[in-house]
Design a protein around this motif. Structure first.
Motif, PDB file in Angstrom:
ATOM      1  N   SER A 113      71.378 -54.296   9.232  1.00 53.35           N
ATOM      2  CA  SER A 113      71.358 -54.924  10.554  1.00 53.35           C
ATOM      3  C   SER A 113      72.702 -54.875  11.262  1.00 53.35           C
ATOM      4  N   CYS A 114      73.749 -54.507  10.552  1.00 47.45           N
ATOM      5  CA  CYS A 114      75.078 -54.360  11.158  1.00 47.45           C
ATOM      6  C   CYS A 114      75.220 -52.938  11.706  1.00 47.45           C
ATOM      7  N   PRO A 115      75.611 -52.767  12.967  1.00 44.74           N
ATOM      8  CA  PRO A 115      75.747 -51.421  13.535  1.00 44.74           C
ATOM      9  C   PRO A 115      76.666 -50.501  12.735  1.00 44.74           C
ATOM     10  N   VAL A 116      77.773 -51.041  12.236  1.00 50.16           N
ATOM     11  CA  VAL A 116      78.706 -50.219  11.455  1.00 50.16           C
ATOM     12  C   VAL A 116      78.056 -49.769  10.160  1.00 50.16           C
ATOM     13  N   VAL A 117      77.343 -50.684   9.510  1.00 47.98           N
ATOM     14  CA  VAL A 117      76.685 -50.353   8.244  1.00 47.98           C
ATOM     15  C   VAL A 117      75.553 -49.356   8.472  1.00 47.98           C
ATOM     16  N   ALA A 118      74.774 -49.556   9.522  1.00 51.35           N
ATOM     17  CA  ALA A 118      73.692 -48.619   9.822  1.00 51.35           C
ATOM     18  C   ALA A 118      74.242 -47.211  10.009  1.00 51.35           C
ATOM     19  N   GLU A 119      75.374 -47.112  10.686  1.00 53.48           N
ATOM     20  CA  GLU A 119      76.001 -45.803  10.869  1.00 53.48           C
ATOM     21  C   GLU A 119      76.487 -45.240   9.542  1.00 53.48           C
ATOM     22  N   MET A 120      77.029 -46.101   8.678  1.00 59.38           N
ATOM     23  CA  MET A 120      77.486 -45.652   7.361  1.00 59.38           C
ATOM     24  C   MET A 120      76.325 -45.134   6.526  1.00 59.38           C
ATOM     25  N   GLU A 278      67.512 -26.596   8.964  1.00 57.42           N
ATOM     26  CA  GLU A 278      68.686 -27.467   8.954  1.00 57.42           C
ATOM     27  C   GLU A 278      68.375 -28.827   9.556  1.00 57.42           C
ATOM     28  N   LYS A 279      67.668 -28.842  10.705  1.00 54.15           N
ATOM     29  CA  LYS A 279      67.294 -30.106  11.346  1.00 54.15           C
ATOM     30  C   LYS A 279      66.324 -30.893  10.473  1.00 54.15           C
ATOM     31  N   LYS A 280      65.365 -30.201   9.879  1.00 55.74           N
ATOM     32  CA  LYS A 280      64.376 -30.864   9.029  1.00 55.74           C
ATOM     33  C   LYS A 280      65.064 -31.531   7.840  1.00 55.74           C
ATOM     34  N   GLN A 281      66.012 -30.802   7.221  1.00 57.00           N
ATOM     35  CA  GLN A 281      66.729 -31.369   6.082  1.00 57.00           C
ATOM     36  C   GLN A 281      67.527 -32.594   6.497  1.00 57.00           C
ATOM     37  N   GLN A 282      68.190 -32.531   7.661  1.00 56.96           N
ATOM     38  CA  GLN A 282      68.988 -33.671   8.118  1.00 56.96           C
ATOM     39  C   GLN A 282      68.114 -34.878   8.393  1.00 56.96           C
ATOM     40  N   TRP A 283      66.946 -34.661   9.033  1.00 59.68           N
ATOM     41  CA  TRP A 283      66.057 -35.782   9.318  1.00 59.68           C
ATOM     42  C   TRP A 283      65.568 -36.409   8.016  1.00 59.68           C
ATOM     43  N   GLU A 284      65.257 -35.575   7.036  1.00 52.91           N
ATOM     44  CA  GLU A 284      64.780 -36.106   5.762  1.00 52.91           C
ATOM     45  C   GLU A 284      65.887 -36.826   5.006  1.00 52.91           C
ATOM     46  N   ILE A 285      67.135 -36.432   5.219  1.00 50.14           N
ATOM     47  CA  ILE A 285      68.257 -37.148   4.607  1.00 50.14           C
ATOM     48  C   ILE A 285      68.369 -38.548   5.214  1.00 50.14           C
ATOM     49  N   TYR A 286      68.174 -38.657   6.530  1.00 50.54           N
ATOM     50  CA  TYR A 286      68.172 -39.980   7.159  1.00 50.54           C
ATOM     51  C   TYR A 286      67.133 -40.879   6.472  1.00 50.54           C
ATOM     52  N   GLU A 287      65.922 -40.354   6.317  1.00 53.00           N
ATOM     53  CA  GLU A 287      64.845 -41.141   5.731  1.00 53.00           C
ATOM     54  C   GLU A 287      65.124 -41.441   4.263  1.00 53.00           C
ATOM     55  N   GLU A 288      65.712 -40.487   3.575  1.00 50.51           N
ATOM     56  CA  GLU A 288      66.093 -40.701   2.165  1.00 50.51           C
ATOM     57  C   GLU A 288      67.065 -41.868   2.037  1.00 50.51           C
ATOM     58  N   GLN A 289      68.072 -41.907   2.895  1.00 45.86           N
ATOM     59  CA  GLN A 289      69.081 -42.970   2.802  1.00 45.86           C
ATOM     60  C   GLN A 289      68.471 -44.333   3.105  1.00 45.86           C
ATOM     61  N   LEU A 290      67.519 -44.380   4.042  1.00 46.29           N
ATOM     62  CA  LEU A 290      66.847 -45.644   4.341  1.00 46.29           C
ATOM     63  C   LEU A 290      65.983 -46.099   3.173  1.00 46.29           C
ATOM     64  N   THR A 310      54.587 -54.458  -3.235  1.00 44.15           N
ATOM     65  CA  THR A 310      54.992 -54.813  -1.879  1.00 44.15           C
ATOM     66  C   THR A 310      56.430 -54.403  -1.584  1.00 44.15           C
ATOM     67  N   LYS A 311      57.271 -54.369  -2.609  1.00 42.67           N
ATOM     68  CA  LYS A 311      58.657 -53.941  -2.402  1.00 42.67           C
ATOM     69  C   LYS A 311      58.719 -52.457  -2.041  1.00 42.67           C
ATOM     70  N   ALA A 312      57.847 -51.670  -2.687  1.00 38.38           N
ATOM     71  CA  ALA A 312      57.785 -50.236  -2.364  1.00 38.38           C
ATOM     72  C   ALA A 312      57.225 -50.023  -0.970  1.00 38.38           C
ATOM     73  N   VAL A 313      56.199 -50.807  -0.618  1.00 32.38           N
ATOM     74  CA  VAL A 313      55.609 -50.679   0.716  1.00 32.38           C
ATOM     75  C   VAL A 313      56.636 -51.027   1.785  1.00 32.38           C
ATOM     76  N   LEU A 314      57.453 -52.055   1.549  1.00 32.88           N
ATOM     77  CA  LEU A 314      58.467 -52.441   2.528  1.00 32.88           C
ATOM     78  C   LEU A 314      59.383 -51.257   2.840  1.00 32.88           C
ATOM     79  N   ALA A 315      59.769 -50.504   1.817  1.00 31.61           N
ATOM     80  CA  ALA A 315      60.653 -49.355   2.023  1.00 31.61           C
ATOM     81  C   ALA A 315      59.965 -48.287   2.870  1.00 31.61           C
ATOM     82  N   VAL A 316      58.736 -47.931   2.503  1.00 34.55           N
ATOM     83  CA  VAL A 316      58.010 -46.886   3.224  1.00 34.55           C
ATOM     84  C   VAL A 316      57.650 -47.351   4.636  1.00 34.55           C
ATOM     85  N   PHE A 317      57.150 -48.567   4.754  1.00 34.07           N
ATOM     86  CA  PHE A 317      56.798 -49.155   6.047  1.00 34.07           C
ATOM     87  C   PHE A 317      58.013 -49.140   6.979  1.00 34.07           C
TER      88      PHE A 317
END
Length: 384
Positions: A113-120, A278-290, A310-317
């Motif tokens: 929820s912190c902008p700096v952390v989200a960017e990190m 390259e774009k596909k890999q980068q987008w999937e890296i974003y999702e991986e980090q989340l 439910t903990k797994a669903v929270l991540a995917v959701f």
């Protein structure tokens, strides 16, 4: 005592008045009892201001125009300026740092929820590593009912899930489907008292080798499921007034004109964001980090409530909805989306979800009781 943290944890530095969305505005700041007691004894002008600036019954700072009473026009804290860092309450002193406490283990994380952390988090290119250290500190808190066997299993299972999430040879949809599948199997085994009999490696292999996977649902049904999920988001406690407005805009722009319109938008968005390797890999890296963030922060908490799935669903959701919010932002901005836009929708989502126990509990109730969030339904949505 063991201590665990992601490798980027110590790199965080608050940027104070340069923050694009200060944590001192937009939500209540809860004051711990020790700080309340200390504030009640402060004398002089600062003491008078403290008396007027705190709701002593609720234990929170007053807000004016949705800003903390001590946040000045330069977006700096007057309390910090007048009394120093040691005067800050626990919330202000620790945020966005977070700790999950288990018997003999402390896990440190930074809040999305912190902008700096989200960017990190979203800016991490390489797979996240977790650093560990130990000391001889004595545990003072009573963990008499702590289920050590379950916790050990959860730690090992989470490590396996991390390996899945960071396996970039697999598509991100396959990785998310695997997470749901494994968590679903584990939940059912736990409910039947056979958790220790589950072989995660065998289940993963069976999933990957399965030749009779169910056919994907129609695009129409996929959109209907997303609409129902959106209705659940509307039911959550509103922490910031712009949140329901954002959901309403998303519903109008993406869903109101029907399935064909939605699919056209989604296909064009995917082409723009993932149009080349390259774009596909980068987008999937974003999702991986989340995914890593949400599983690291919440998964082992199942030791306290037995709710693994439910903990797994929270991540995917969360990944699904951050992507939907990003797609809406892209469309709203004339089909343009920069990295900072993705950062913003990620921390805005996290601010509504992570900072309300009521919201987290209600979501887990939905995930646990509604067929909408069954592994079969969600895995099919991922395939569309």
């Amino acid at each position: 005592m063991y201590y665990r943290k992601p490798q980027y944890y110590d790199d965080f530095t608050c940027i104070a008045d340069r923050c694009p969305d200060t944590c001192c505005a937009g939500w209540q700041i809860v004051i711990d009892e020790k700080s309340l007691e200390e504030y009640s004894r402060v004398e002089g002008e600062v003491g008078v201001r403290l008396q007027k600036s705190i709701d002593w019954e609720e234990g929170v700072f007053h807000q004016y125009n949705r800003r903390c009473a001590f946040l000045n026009e330069e977006n700096l804290c007057d309390l910090y300026r007048e009394l120093g860092a040691e005067s800050l309450c626990d919330t202000c002193r620790l945020y966005p740092r977070h700790v999950e406490e288990f018997e003999e283990v402390r896990e440190f994380s930074l809040s999305l929820s912190c902008p700096v952390v989200a960017e990190m988090i979203l800016g991490q290119k390489d797979p996240v590593r977790f650093l560990e250290e130990a000391d001889e500190a004595l545990e003072e808190e009573d963990y008499e009912d702590f289920d050590t066997i379950l916790f050990d299993w959860l730690e090992e299972a989470r490590a396996v899930l991390f390996d899945i999430i960071q396996n970039r040879k697999l598509s991100i949809s396959t990785r998310m489907s695997l997470i749901l599948n494994i968590a679903d199997i584990a939940q059912k085994a736990l409910d039947h008292g056979t958790l220790l009999e589950v072989s995660l490696e065998e289940e993963i292999q069976k999933f990957l080798e399965s030749s009779n996977k169910q056919k994907a649902i129609s695009e129409t049904e996929s959109l209907e499921i997303r609409k129902k999920m959106l209705k659940d988001l509307y039911k959550l406690e509103v922490l910031r007034e712009e949140w329901p407005q954002l959901l309403e805009r998303l519903e109008k722009q993406l869903y109101a004109q029907g399935e064909e319109h939605y699919q056209q938008i989604r296909q064009e968005f995917c082409r723009k964001m993932q149009g080349c390797a390259e774009k596909k890999q980068q987008w999937e890296i974003y999702e991986e980090q989340l995914l890593i963030f949400f599983l690291y922060t919440y998964f082992c908490g199942a030791v306290y409530d037995d709710m693994i799935y439910t903990k797994a669903v929270l991540a995917v959701f969360s990944v699904l909805w951050i992507e939907e919010l990003a797609m809406e932002r892209w469309l709203f901005q004339g089909k343009k989306l920069e990295f900072q836009d993705l950062v913003e929708v990620a921390y805005m989502y996290a601010r509504e979800i992570e900072h309300s126990d009521e919201n987290l509990n209600l979501l887990e109730e939905f995930f646990d009781t509604r067929t909408l969030y069954s592994s079969e339904k969600l895995m099919k949505v991922l395939e569309v």
